[in-house]
Design a protein around this motif. Structure first.
Motif, PDB file in Angstrom:
ATOM      1  N   LEU A  25       4.731   0.338  -1.172  1.00 25.63           N
ATOM      2  CA  LEU A  25       5.059  -0.294  -0.437  1.00 25.63           C
ATOM      3  C   LEU A  25       4.517  -0.207   1.614  1.00 25.63           C
ATOM      4  O   LEU A  25       4.272  -0.995   2.160  1.00 25.63           O
ATOM      5  CB  LEU A  25       6.791  -0.842  -0.242  1.00 25.63           C
ATOM      6  CG  LEU A  25       7.217  -1.024  -1.436  1.00 25.63           C
ATOM      7  CD1 LEU A  25       8.516  -0.995  -1.452  1.00 25.63           C
ATOM      8  CD2 LEU A  25       6.942  -1.938  -1.941  1.00 25.63           C
ATOM      9  N   LEU A  26       4.240   1.344   1.203  1.00 28.16           N
ATOM     10  CA  LEU A  26       3.391   1.396   2.641  1.00 28.16           C
ATOM     11  C   LEU A  26       2.649   1.221   2.692  1.00 28.16           C
ATOM     12  O   LEU A  26       1.911   0.927   4.147  1.00 28.16           O
ATOM     13  CB  LEU A  26       3.800   3.439   2.464  1.00 28.16           C
ATOM     14  CG  LEU A  26       2.795   3.903   3.700  1.00 28.16           C
ATOM     15  CD1 LEU A  26       3.240   3.479   5.064  1.00 28.16           C
ATOM     16  CD2 LEU A  26       2.776   5.537   3.891  1.00 28.16           C
ATOM     17  N   GLN A  27       1.393   0.480   2.335  1.00 24.85           N
ATOM     18  CA  GLN A  27       0.395   0.700   2.045  1.00 24.85           C
ATOM     19  C   GLN A  27       0.693  -0.871   2.020  1.00 24.85           C
ATOM     20  O   GLN A  27       0.016  -1.066   3.106  1.00 24.85           O
ATOM     21  CB  GLN A  27      -0.477   1.038   1.315  1.00 24.85           C
ATOM     22  CG  GLN A  27      -1.065   1.968   0.549  1.00 24.85           C
ATOM     23  CD  GLN A  27      -2.526   2.432   0.286  1.00 24.85           C
ATOM     24  OE1 GLN A  27      -2.929   2.002  -0.472  1.00 24.85           O
ATOM     25  NE2 GLN A  27      -2.283   3.979  -0.146  1.00 24.85           N
ATOM     26  N   ARG A  28       1.443  -1.911   1.651  1.00 25.03           N
ATOM     27  CA  ARG A  28       1.610  -2.793   1.601  1.00 25.03           C
ATOM     28  C   ARG A  28       1.359  -3.594   3.236  1.00 25.03           C
ATOM     29  O   ARG A  28       1.024  -4.711   4.176  1.00 25.03           O
ATOM     30  CB  ARG A  28       2.649  -3.404   1.542  1.00 25.03           C
ATOM     31  CG  ARG A  28       1.893  -3.999  -0.493  1.00 25.03           C
ATOM     32  CD  ARG A  28       3.132  -4.417  -0.937  1.00 25.03           C
ATOM     33  NE  ARG A  28       2.916  -4.450  -2.036  1.00 25.03           N
ATOM     34  CZ  ARG A  28       3.952  -5.041  -3.176  1.00 25.03           C
ATOM     35  NH1 ARG A  28       4.976  -5.444  -2.676  1.00 25.03           N
ATOM     36  NH2 ARG A  28       3.270  -5.597  -4.241  1.00 25.03           N
ATOM     37  N   THR A  29       2.177  -2.259   4.270  1.00 27.46           N
ATOM     38  CA  THR A  29       2.788  -2.545   5.923  1.00 27.46           C
ATOM     39  C   THR A  29       1.877  -2.167   6.856  1.00 27.46           C
ATOM     40  O   THR A  29       2.026  -2.835   7.414  1.00 27.46           O
ATOM     41  CB  THR A  29       4.066  -1.401   6.385  1.00 27.46           C
ATOM     42  OG1 THR A  29       3.231  -0.776   5.900  1.00 27.46           O
ATOM     43  CG2 THR A  29       4.711  -1.348   5.152  1.00 27.46           C
ATOM     44  N   GLY A  30       0.298  -1.733   6.151  1.00 24.89           N
ATOM     45  CA  GLY A  30      -1.080  -1.526   6.907  1.00 24.89           C
ATOM     46  C   GLY A  30      -0.662  -0.902   8.121  1.00 24.89           C
ATOM     47  O   GLY A  30      -1.976  -0.942   9.029  1.00 24.89           O
ATOM     48  N   ALA A  31       0.472   0.490   7.631  1.00 25.98           N
ATOM     49  CA  ALA A  31       0.462   1.696   8.805  1.00 25.98           C
ATOM     50  C   ALA A  31       0.574   3.134   8.481  1.00 25.98           C
ATOM     51  O   ALA A  31       0.802   3.659   8.599  1.00 25.98           O
ATOM     52  CB  ALA A  31       1.860   1.855   8.897  1.00 25.98           C
ATOM     53  N   ILE A  32      -0.562   2.998   7.062  1.00 29.12           N
ATOM     54  CA  ILE A  32      -0.716   4.115   6.581  1.00 29.12           C
ATOM     55  C   ILE A  32      -0.958   4.861   7.128  1.00 29.12           C
ATOM     56  O   ILE A  32      -1.076   6.242   7.235  1.00 29.12           O
ATOM     57  CB  ILE A  32      -1.175   3.950   4.657  1.00 29.12           C
ATOM     58  CG1 ILE A  32      -0.819   5.725   4.273  1.00 29.12           C
ATOM     59  CG2 ILE A  32      -2.617   3.601   4.979  1.00 29.12           C
ATOM     60  CD1 ILE A  32      -1.535   5.399   3.031  1.00 29.12           C
ATOM     61  N   ASN A  33      -2.398   4.475   7.702  1.00 24.36           N
ATOM     62  CA  ASN A  33      -2.735   5.496   9.168  1.00 24.36           C
ATOM     63  C   ASN A  33      -2.049   5.807   9.579  1.00 24.36           C
ATOM     64  O   ASN A  33      -2.530   7.602  10.015  1.00 24.36           O
ATOM     65  CB  ASN A  33      -4.442   4.915   9.077  1.00 24.36           C
ATOM     66  CG  ASN A  33      -5.691   5.137   8.457  1.00 24.36           C
ATOM     67  OD1 ASN A  33      -5.395   5.071   6.848  1.00 24.36           O
ATOM     68  ND2 ASN A  33      -6.275   3.001   8.685  1.00 24.36           N
ATOM     69  N   GLU A  34      -1.169   5.162  10.757  1.00 23.40           N
ATOM     70  CA  GLU A  34      -0.267   6.213  11.646  1.00 23.40           C
ATOM     71  C   GLU A  34       0.455   6.874  11.185  1.00 23.40           C
ATOM     72  O   GLU A  34       0.860   7.756  11.677  1.00 23.40           O
ATOM     73  CB  GLU A  34      -0.041   4.677  12.408  1.00 23.40           C
ATOM     74  CG  GLU A  34      -1.285   3.799  13.414  1.00 23.40           C
ATOM     75  CD  GLU A  34      -1.646   2.653  12.567  1.00 23.40           C
ATOM     76  OE1 GLU A  34      -2.088   2.449  13.097  1.00 23.40           O
ATOM     77  OE2 GLU A  34      -1.278   3.072  10.930  1.00 23.40           O
ATOM     78  N   CYS A  35       1.193   6.634   9.803  1.00 25.41           N
ATOM     79  CA  CYS A  35       1.648   7.534   9.513  1.00 25.41           C
ATOM     80  C   CYS A  35       1.800   9.329   8.880  1.00 25.41           C
ATOM     81  O   CYS A  35       1.711   9.886   9.215  1.00 25.41           O
ATOM     82  CB  CYS A  35       2.319   6.755   8.415  1.00 25.41           C
ATOM     83  SG  CYS A  35       3.260   5.368   8.353  1.00 25.41           S
ATOM     84  N   VAL A  36       0.350   8.979   8.556  1.00 24.14           N
ATOM     85  CA  VAL A  36      -0.082   9.626   8.221  1.00 24.14           C
ATOM     86  C   VAL A  36      -1.063  10.609   9.224  1.00 24.14           C
ATOM     87  O   VAL A  36      -0.722  11.509   9.052  1.00 24.14           O
ATOM     88  CB  VAL A  36      -1.315   9.714   6.964  1.00 24.14           C
ATOM     89  CG1 VAL A  36      -2.165  11.143   6.594  1.00 24.14           C
ATOM     90  CG2 VAL A  36      -1.138   8.955   5.623  1.00 24.14           C
TER      91      VAL A  36
END
Length: 1258
Positions: free
Chosen positions: A655-666
């Motif tokens: 679900l996180l990858q679907r938001t497109g924000a995984i780079n910012e979260c990591v």
């Protein structure tokens, strides 16, 4: 000394008198007997003449004569040990000799003799002292009597012997206190001063009597009608001299109450009980109540509440079991009215809140007045202070089991008793209904005494006590009371009279604490009656999720524009985070798409933070802009943290990858990691599990690299491995590492093991060559995984070896890492295809030899050659625990330290091949097997037929699992899958027409990884005696057909991920397994695969089946995450927590995720982990019984490994153990009954989710 003479007695008495005479001033100056005792015990430290006293000399000589020879013998013994090679420090020798001496028979006899001698001497001295004392008492008797009559009340007890002894000891002190009193002062002041001084200077036994007399005096003072006690209507004027005196006495009493627990454990229980009872007796004093509340005379507890509003005295008394037991026993037997009135105060205040407006309630709730009324407390203010005191007292009472047993409480004028749940509901209602501190009044202490914050503090403390929380908070009634106003807000109705943003934040804090504990989470997710079908209202988690989504989407107008609205959002999102960071919690919250709402809010906040102008120097708006910017940045980080916590579970990561924000979260996680901040205030362990989950996916690995996480990890590793820290002053040379991987590098090693899953390895090193430089700088630090492989693993040049400060240690680190990473067969094939790892290792072994006579070369046995030998055998032999033999990494004792043959070319020596493998006999004639095969010819109804087959299969697996192998297994699988593929209800994927022939695919090429996989498969098949010559070409054809067949069903996708650019990146281990099962028959194998591809089970057993498949949603395809990860392993984690909780906790403590190792097991069909027959049983079980059995088998494995997992969690190498070690002793058939129970409990949920992986037709 056995013959103790009269002369000796006289001599010892003289010695003791000399000693006491010398320390007389120190002893008489001691405030108590205990202090005098302490002075004598520490005399050697404080008296420089200690060793000159005759008594001390006498003792030293006595000990020397008795034990001297024995001590000398012990020292000589240890000296000889040291000369033989055992080195001991001076302190160690002293400790050992002292211990041996004290344990000896001589020492015990000496102590017994010395004790008898001293008892005779001391008893003689005491008798003489008592004779002198009697004469002295006669002289002082008259003076003592006068003083007692003048300054002590009738309540002083003089019957207690301990008191009399203490009084004797401190006669001089008391006399001094009396002499210092000013006769000109009023009698009240003198009595108060006398009490204060005696509390400070008297022994503990005496202070008890003084306390009791003061408490009794106050009790009589309040009961007496002659004293003018203020009433509730008149309030308290603290400038009134009578009130001042009364408050001072109460404060003095309260000060002693708070100090007493620190020393009463050293006295008999009676001492403490008398203090407790005198206190409770005083606080239970009640006047005859008038019909009018306003005319009520104030009771003692009002005055105690004034001086100790938060009931600190009660908190201290309840802290220790010793005193708590006495307090609760007395309350239950005699003073329950104290608790009753406390509950009554809370009920009355709540009723006041319900019936009055917020400003009116606040007028009644001010703990102190304005500047004009600083010295006056009105009746309403006194009631409020008493209410706060009662609240704190009850909050402390509820923490303890015996305290909770005092409920229910019967109140006056109330029909029903107040139960424990009623009281907790009352507390929660106080949060919403009581007013918050008005903004115009901002003294710092006002908020501390607001009911909402105090109730929140109490409930948070209760949440932290597991047993207490279960009994008090974890029930539907209390949760509904907490959530009722939120429910009302969503309906658009009024939440509560004084419900504010602050109240909602308080409630969110309590809910977050409840959700952070397993029992509380279950209650929020399912309610109390999980099995009940009749639910009056949705479970708490649903209400919280709905409300959180509304506030995130700003769909609630009541708070829009409020300064505290972002805080409300953050507080409730934090509650949701506690829920969705667990597998079971995420399952419940998925329908609310919170990840989308949080991502939307984050993107909006991110845009706002970019638009904030940079303030100019000298501008008036600098501070306001800066504050606004800080608030927005804090909110943005909070939202990123909320998104990051989706990565705690496999499905959440998708679900996180679907938001497109995984780079910012990591990146956010890496920033928090570098600051050494914890994941969350309610998380017990660090970022290990999150990193492991993220690293299990291709996009996650790229995010870890771009964030700088991998670079930082490798820099830290290199510093520990090669350089050591530059900022550490070298006072001692660094010790030579004893372990293959030094302790300083262990953390980095485990972090790399967690990081290097196959999806990560492929993204980070796929299609990349090694640098292989001609020269490496000594200060050149690796910054990528490629660099680590180049510098630590594949040391194929002198330049690389010369670039290492610690060549042997660093290369062993690299070889150990290679050993673990290559346990994933896809990673092994990739490294072999790109870098020819085994060739490099063989060359290194060849170079590590010595020429001997007759042109024979012997291998040099050292740590590197032994490690290389282990790795070579591991990467070239396929087999389960009983099918291959791995050489140890340690040398053995004896003449032949390493009996295992080394080699520098193939084939491997036969000693590494197990001789227990024989071809399975064909057992078709078995009766049960015959019955099962007969089923295929019967024409029952389709559904009944399938069910009968499955039952028969289960029966055979439990009774005779070994017959399900060889030709029998082939026939079973072929016929069962054929029937299923012809049943529309059993087919999940549509039929695909495929007409290609061998000639059509012959000229197509397989990837280098697939080609190496084919060779490995054939080698294993021949070892099992199941494949013959020519099998390599047949398997190659099957794989080419499969690739073309699946390509027809693939979607076109554009992605920067390497794994999505073309065919499946790994080897097809399922097809390889099936090819061996089918005994190398390519036509049977591919025909079976075509039929099998229509079944749901194929999606989970045959991983390439859904590689960029058009049957998956486009966002699932683009994520590069396989359903095995976000579905199967997600449920493995969910069931593991419920079924084997100790193992689940062990994973979290180790910073490792079960999903990663399960993905590895499933991807390679348990090759190298199970013996061949168990691999067959795994495949057959999933085909016959359904894809959910894949999950149950993983749970059964973890249950089987529980003790090993717990042990390796302690030794901090769990991930290495799970990846390197085969599953010894595990048989699928042994856990069949257990898996059937799992099926009954979980199949509906699992199969529903497995069916939902495909795009639904519209």
């Amino acid at each position: 000394m056995a013959h103790f003479s009269g002369e000796g007695e006289v001599m010892l008495q003289a010695m003791l008198r000399q000693l006491f005479q010398s320390v007389k001033e120190k002893i008489t100056g001691a405030p108590s007997l205990e202090c005098a005792e302490e002075i004598l015990l520490h005399l050697e430290e404080t008296d420089e003449n200690f060793h000159n006293y005759e008594f001390v000399k006498y003792l030293r000589q006595y000990i020397c004569n008795t034990l001297g020879s024995m001590i000398e013998d012990e020292i000589e013994k240890w000296t000889s040990d040291q000369n033989q090679g055992e080195e001991f420090g001076h302190d160690t020798v002293v400790q050992h000799v002292t211990k041996r001496t004290q344990e000896s028979k001589e020492y015990k006899e000496m102590m017994h003799s010395l004790k008898n001698i001293m008892m005779i001497v001391v008893e003689s001295m005491i008798n003489k002292f008592e004779e002198d004392e009697m004469r002295s008492q006669e002289r002082q008797k008259k003076i003592q009597k006068e003083k007692s009559n003048s300054y002590c009340t009738d309540n002083c007890s003089d019957s207690d012997s301990s008191f009399n002894q203490s009084y004797k000891f401190c006669q001089g002190k008391l006399q001094l206190i009396l002499d210092q009193l000013d006769p000109g002062q009023p009698k009240e002041d003198r009595i108060l001063k006398f009490y204060a001084q005696t509390f400070t200077l008297s022994p503990l036994h005496m202070t008890k009597e003084i306390y009791k007399s003061l408490a009794k005096y106050l009790e009589l003072h309040f009961i007496s009608r002659e004293n003018h006690i203020p009433t509730l209507s008149t309030g308290i004027d603290i400038t009134n001299p009578n009130v001042i005196h009364l408050l001072k006495k109460v404060r003095l009493l309260n000060e002693y109450q708070k100090e007493a627990p620190s020393f009463w454990i050293r006295h008999p229980e009676k001492y403490m009980e008398e203090i407790v009872e005198s206190t409770l007796s005083l606080l239970s004093v009640k006047h005859d109540q008038s019909h009018l509340v306003s005319q009520k005379i104030l009771d003692p507890i009002y005055f105690l509440a004034l001086v100790d509003t938060k009931a600190v005295w009660f908190k201290k008394w309840m802290h220790a079991y010793y005193s708590r037991t006495a307090v609760l026993r007395l309350i239950e037997k005699k003073y329950k009215s104290l608790i009753t009135t406390a509950v009554q105060q809370c009920v009355q205040y709540f009723e006041l809140c319900e019936t009055m407006k917020a400003d009116e309630v606040w007028g009644h709730s001010k703990p102190c007045g304005n500047k004009q009324k600083t010295f006056y407390y009105s009746g309403q203010e006194l009631q409020y202070i008493y209410f706060i005191h009662s609240l704190c007292l009850l909050g402390r009472l509820l923490i303890y089991t015996q305290g909770r047993k005092l409920f229910p409480i019967k109140l006056k004028n109330k029909k029903d008793s107040v139960s424990l749940t009623d009281l907790l509901v009352l507390f929660t209602q106080l949060i919403y209904y009581s007013p918050s501190c008005p903004k115009m009044t901002s003294p710092g202490h006002l908020e501390n005494y607001s009911p909402a914050s105090m109730v929140t503090e109490i409930l948070c403390i209760l949440c932290d006590q597991k047993e207490c929380a279960i009994e008090c908070l974890y029930n539907n009634t209390v949760i509904e009371a907490l959530l009722q106003p939120i429910h009302n807000l969503m309906k658009g109705t009024k939440a509560a009279p004084n419900c504010s943003e602050t109240a909602l934040i308080h409630v969110a804090d309590i809910l977050a604490r409840i959700a952070s504990v397993e029992e509380g989470l279950i209650l929020l997710l399912y309610g109390e009656n999980m099995s009940s079908s009749e639910e009056k209202s949705p479970a708490g988690a649903h209400i919280i999720a709905q409300f959180s989504k509304k506030v995130l989407d700003e769909d609630i107008s009541i708070f829009s524009g409020s300064e505290m609205f972002p805080a409300v959002k953050g507080a409730f999102t934090s509650v949701c985070r506690q829920i969705y960071c667990t597998c079971e919690g995420l399952q419940v919250l998925i329908p609310y798409s919170l990840h989308e709402s949080i991502a939307k809010a984050w993107k909006k906040t991110s845009l706002l933070s970019e638009r904030i102008p940079t303030p100019e120097q000298g501008s008036d708006s600098v501070s306001s802009i800066s504050q606004e910017s800080q608030n927005i940045m804090a909110w943005e980080e909070n939202l990123l943290d909320d998104l990051l916590n989706f990565a705690a579970t496999p499905k959440g990561l998708q679900l996180l990858q679907r938001t497109g924000a995984i780079n910012e979260c990591v990146t956010f996680m890496f920033n928090q990691y570098t600051k050494e901040l914890q994941v969350s205030r309610r998380k017990k362990f660090g970022y290990g599990v999150l990193v492991t989950q993220v690293a299990s996916t291709a996009a996650g690995a790229i995010a870890l690299q771009s964030s700088g996480f991998i670079n930082a990890l490798l820099t830290e590793l290199w510093a520990n491995l090669e350089y050591g820290r530059d900022d550490v002053r070298v006072t001692h040379p660094k010790s030579t590492p004893v372990d293959p991987i030094d302790q300083s590098c262990q953390k980095s090693f485990l972090a790399l093991v967690n990081l290097l899953s196959y999806p990560a390895v492929y993204e980070l090193v796929g299609n990349q060559g090694l640098p292989n430089k001609e020269e490496y700088s000594l200060r050149e630090v690796p910054t990528s995984v490629i660099d680590i492989i180049d510098r630590l693993i594949i040391l194929n040049s002198e330049a690389k070896i010369r670039s290492l400060f610690n060549y042997e240690q660093s290369h062993i680190f690299g070889l150990r890492l290679l050993s673990v990473v290559c346990c994933d067969l896809d990673t092994l094939l990739l490294l072999e295809a790109q870098y020819q790892v085994s060739e490099m290792l063989l060359n290194a072994q060849e170079e590590n030899t010595l020429e001997t006579s007759d042109s024979h070369r012997d291998f040099i046995i050292d740590s590197l050659s032994v490690e290389r030998n282990h790795v070579l055998v591991r990467i070239n032999l396929i087999g389960g625990p009983m099918e291959r033999i791995l050489p140890p990494r340690m040398l053995e004792k004896g003449d032949d330290p390493y009996p295992w043959p080394m080699f520098s070319s193939y084939p491997l020596p036969n000693c590494y091949l197990s001789d227990s493998v024989t071809r399975n006999a064909d057992l078709k004639q078995d009766n049960d097997l015959g019955k099962l095969l007969l089923r295929f010819k019967m024409s029952d109804k389709q559904s009944e037929w399938i069910e009968h087959c499955r039952k028969q299969f289960c029966k055979m697996m439990k009774a005779k699992p070994d017959i399900i192998s060889g030709g029998a297994l082939v026939e079973l699988l072929e016929k069962f899958v054929l029937h299923l593929s012809e049943s529309p209800s059993e087919c999940y994927f549509p039929s695909v027409e495929y007409t290609a022939t061998d000639a059509n695919v012959k000229n197509e090429s397989l990837s280098s990884v697939q080609q190496l996989g084919v060779k490995m498969t054939v080698r294993y098949g021949k070892f099992l005696n199941l494949l013959r010559d020519g099998a390599e070409n047949d398997l190659t054809l099957v794989l080419k057909h499969c690739e073309r067949f699946l390509k027809q069903q693939q979607a076109s996708v554009k992605s920067s991920l390497l794994c999505l650019q073309g065919s499946y990146t790994g080897h097809d281990w399922f097809v390889s397994s099936l090819f061996i099962i089918m005994l190398g028959d390519k036509d049977k194998t591919f025909r079976f695969l075509q039929q099998f591809s229509r079944l749901l089970t194929s999606a989970f057993l045959w991983l390439p089946r859904l590689h960029i498949s058009r049957y998956l949603p486009i966002d699932t395809i683009e994520s590069g995450i396989h359903p095995v990860y976000f579905c199967s392993t997600h449920y493995v984690e969910m069931l593991l927590k419920a079924e084997v909780p100790l193992v689940f906790s062990a994973f979290h403590m180790s910073g490792f995720a079960p999903s990663q190792i399960c993905l590895q097991w499933i991807t390679q069909c348990f090759w190298n982990y199970l013996d061949w027959i168990e691999i067959c049983h795994y495949i057959a079980t999933c085909v016959f019984l359904g894809p959910d059995y894949q999950v149950y088998i993983c749970i059964a494995i973890f249950k089987h490994l529980q003790q090993d997992i717990l042990q390796h969690t302690q030794t901090q190498d769990l991930q290495v153990f799970l990846k390197e070690e085969a599953l010894h002793g595990f048989r699928v058939s042994d856990y069949f009954e257990y898996m059937e129970i799992l099926e009954q409990n979980y199949r509906p949920v699992l199969l529903r989710d497995m069916w939902n992986i495909r795009v639904q037709s519209t």
